[in-house]
Write a protein that holds these residues in place. Structure first.
Motif, PDB file in Angstrom:
ATOM      1  N   THR A   1      59.924 -12.061  -4.925  1.00  0.00           N
ATOM      2  CA  THR A   1      59.970 -11.294  -6.165  1.00  0.00           C
ATOM      3  C   THR A   1      60.772 -10.015  -6.000  1.00  0.00           C
ATOM      4  O   THR A   1      61.603  -9.671  -6.850  1.00  0.00           O
ATOM      5  CB  THR A   1      58.543 -10.959  -6.629  1.00  0.00           C
ATOM      6  OG1 THR A   1      57.796 -12.167  -6.807  1.00  0.00           O
ATOM      7  CG2 THR A   1      58.566 -10.193  -7.940  1.00  0.00           C
TER       8      THR A   1
ATOM      9  N   THR B   1      65.303 -25.442 -16.116  1.00  0.00           N
ATOM     10  CA  THR B   1      65.045 -25.023 -14.739  1.00  0.00           C
ATOM     11  C   THR B   1      65.091 -26.188 -13.769  1.00  0.00           C
ATOM     12  O   THR B   1      65.648 -26.073 -12.660  1.00  0.00           O
ATOM     13  CB  THR B   1      63.673 -24.334 -14.656  1.00  0.00           C
ATOM     14  OG1 THR B   1      63.625 -23.266 -15.604  1.00  0.00           O
ATOM     15  CG2 THR B   1      63.435 -23.777 -13.266  1.00  0.00           C
TER      16      THR B   1
ATOM     17  N   ASN C   1      67.106 -18.508  -7.825  1.00  0.00           N
ATOM     18  CA  ASN C   1      66.395 -17.711  -8.820  1.00  0.00           C
ATOM     19  C   ASN C   1      67.274 -16.618  -9.392  1.00  0.00           C
ATOM     20  O   ASN C   1      67.227 -16.333 -10.600  1.00  0.00           O
ATOM     21  CB  ASN C   1      65.136 -17.113  -8.189  1.00  0.00           C
ATOM     22  CG  ASN C   1      64.316 -16.304  -9.176  1.00  0.00           C
ATOM     23  OD1 ASN C   1      64.539 -15.115  -9.365  1.00  0.00           O
ATOM     24  ND2 ASN C   1      63.361 -16.966  -9.809  1.00  0.00           N
TER      25      ASN C   1
ATOM     26  N   GLY D   1      68.231 -16.007 -13.296  1.00  0.00           N
ATOM     27  CA  GLY D   1      67.652 -14.838 -13.954  1.00  0.00           C
ATOM     28  C   GLY D   1      68.618 -13.764 -14.373  1.00  0.00           C
ATOM     29  O   GLY D   1      68.284 -12.948 -15.236  1.00  0.00           O
TER      30      GLY D   1
ATOM     31  N   PHE E   1      58.235 -13.353 -14.457  1.00  0.00           N
ATOM     32  CA  PHE E   1      58.811 -14.694 -14.366  1.00  0.00           C
ATOM     33  C   PHE E   1      59.060 -15.090 -12.911  1.00  0.00           C
ATOM     34  O   PHE E   1      58.832 -16.244 -12.527  1.00  0.00           O
ATOM     35  CB  PHE E   1      60.130 -14.749 -15.145  1.00  0.00           C
ATOM     36  CG  PHE E   1      59.974 -14.586 -16.626  1.00  0.00           C
ATOM     37  CD1 PHE E   1      58.781 -14.911 -17.249  1.00  0.00           C
ATOM     38  CD2 PHE E   1      61.013 -14.098 -17.410  1.00  0.00           C
ATOM     39  CE1 PHE E   1      58.619 -14.749 -18.616  1.00  0.00           C
ATOM     40  CE2 PHE E   1      60.863 -13.942 -18.776  1.00  0.00           C
ATOM     41  CZ  PHE E   1      59.661 -14.269 -19.376  1.00  0.00           C
ATOM     42  N   THR E   2      59.520 -14.132 -12.103  1.00  0.00           N
ATOM     43  CA  THR E   2      59.814 -14.436 -10.700  1.00  0.00           C
ATOM     44  C   THR E   2      58.534 -14.631  -9.902  1.00  0.00           C
ATOM     45  O   THR E   2      58.434 -15.541  -9.082  1.00  0.00           O
ATOM     46  CB  THR E   2      60.657 -13.315 -10.082  1.00  0.00           C
ATOM     47  OG1 THR E   2      61.803 -13.072 -10.907  1.00  0.00           O
ATOM     48  CG2 THR E   2      61.120 -13.691  -8.693  1.00  0.00           C
TER      49      THR E   2
ATOM     50  N   ASP F   1      56.983 -17.993 -10.558  1.00  0.00           N
ATOM     51  CA  ASP F   1      57.930 -19.111 -10.527  1.00  0.00           C
ATOM     52  C   ASP F   1      57.284 -20.328  -9.844  1.00  0.00           C
ATOM     53  O   ASP F   1      56.662 -20.217  -8.799  1.00  0.00           O
ATOM     54  CB  ASP F   1      59.191 -18.703  -9.778  1.00  0.00           C
ATOM     55  CG  ASP F   1      60.339 -19.670 -10.028  1.00  0.00           C
ATOM     56  OD1 ASP F   1      60.167 -20.595 -10.837  1.00  0.00           O
ATOM     57  OD2 ASP F   1      61.403 -19.499  -9.398  1.00  0.00           O
TER      58      ASP F   1
ATOM     59  N   LEU G   1      61.248 -24.061  -9.999  1.00  0.00           N
ATOM     60  CA  LEU G   1      62.402 -23.971  -9.110  1.00  0.00           C
ATOM     61  C   LEU G   1      62.014 -24.267  -7.666  1.00  0.00           C
ATOM     62  O   LEU G   1      62.665 -25.055  -6.974  1.00  0.00           O
ATOM     63  CB  LEU G   1      63.021 -22.578  -9.222  1.00  0.00           C
ATOM     64  CG  LEU G   1      64.421 -22.385  -8.647  1.00  0.00           C
ATOM     65  CD1 LEU G   1      65.426 -23.223  -9.418  1.00  0.00           C
ATOM     66  CD2 LEU G   1      64.810 -20.915  -8.710  1.00  0.00           C
TER      67      LEU G   1
END
Length: 319
Positions: free
Chosen positions: A96, A136, A185, A189, A245-246, A249, A252
């Motif tokens: 993150t 994704t 990612n 993003g 969001f990260t 996750d 992914l």
């Protein structure tokens, strides 16, 4: 007196009590409340109820097909001594922090670049959105092929250039695997950060830049004293969403590595899914998911403090 007695009595008008409909028609607060009811019901049913249910399950020994019994904090005690869980916490924080920081830097640069007058600006803005528009899972599968140990286009190119003699095991090495998922990612993003910050840049008045330029301000001083302070609330919001969001996750990581190799890319979300759905330990998986809540609340608090800058921008007193 007789004439007065013969006159018909005038009935007094009866005062009717105000109904809810009258309140809605005359009171904006009531009207706003009823307009908010559908959204409130949606949030309670699809967000608050699953969250509360997940927290409750984390205090039980529930398994797939069995409701389970209340066992207190036993699941959390088990996780406290679980090295894989702490590895997933480390991976999640590392993933993150690095991905969010790089997404912000690249997204801010692209936003500043796309805000300038340049040819084909509208087309470039549309192209920037492509990574964010692609589903994704499709992006993950594409990166999975790009970093494949046997058919990687990167290894093939480097071998033909004479820089390496054998294929790089991108997803089989712990360090390379972490780098690859972080890169994927970031690729997905950056458009969200760039377009959101670009929208914020559109609200900055050009007269501020003109006045500062006449005073001899450099491009760095324009950014430091005008652009960045005015973008602070938007940066707080967009980075909060980016972190959320990260941090959560799943698609992914699961499509690319399934948490491997040797749990090197397991995030808290993927470990929770593995324990709850694949292993059938719903209580333990719910405990891992519930352990994510303090981190998410911390991210939201950072956004809240960032939004307080609006008071300064609007000239309000902070007495």
């Amino acid at each position: 007196m007789a004439d007065i007695a013969l006159q018909p009595r005038i009935a007094k008008p009866q005062i009717r009590e105000a109904t809810r409909w009258d309140l809605i028609k005359t009171n904006r607060n009531w009207l706003g409340f009823w307009f908010m009811m559908p959204a409130m019901g949606f949030l309670i049913f699809f967000l608050a109820y699953p969250l509360g249910l997940g927290i409750w399950i984390s205090f039980t020994d529930a398994k797939i097909g069995r409701p389970g019994q209340f066992i207190g904090v036993e699941n959390y005690q088990w996780l406290w001594d679980d090295s894989i869980f702490w590895l997933s916490v480390f991976n999640t924080l590392l993933y993150t922090f690095i991905a969010s920081a790089i997404k912000f830097a690249i997204g801010l640069y692209l936003a500043l670049l796309l805000n300038e007058n340049m040819p084909f600006k509208a087309m470039l803005r549309a192209l920037v959105l492509i990574p964010f528009i692609v589903p994704t899972v499709l992006s993950a599968l594409a990166f999975w092929w790009i970093f494949d140990s046997q058919f990687s286009i990167i290894s093939w190119s480097l071998k033909h250039m004479g820089l390496i003699t054998q294929n790089i095991n991108f997803l089989g090495d712990t360090t390379w695997a972490r780098i690859c998922v972080i890169f994927a990612n970031i690729w997905r993003g950056v458009p969200f950060v760039a377009i959101t910050l670009l929208a914020g840049l559109q609200t900055v008045q050009p007269s501020l830049y003109e006045a500062a330029t006449l005073d001899g301000a450099s491009r760095w001083e324009l950014f430091r004293y005008i652009t960045y302070p005015l973008l602070t609330p938007i940066i707080a919001v967009v980075m909060t969403f980016s972190v959320l969001f990260t941090f959560t996750d799943f698609q992914l990581i699961w499509a690319m590595t399934r948490g491997g190799p040797v749990n090197a890319t397991h995030l808290m979300a993927t470990l929770s899914y593995q324990r709850a759905i694949i292993a059938g330990q719903l209580g333990e998986g719910a405990a891992i998911s519930s352990a994510m809540i303090p981190f998410l609340l911390a991210a939201i608090m950072v956004s809240w403090f960032g939004l307080q800058r609006r008071k300064w921008q609007q000239g309000e007193n902070n007495d």
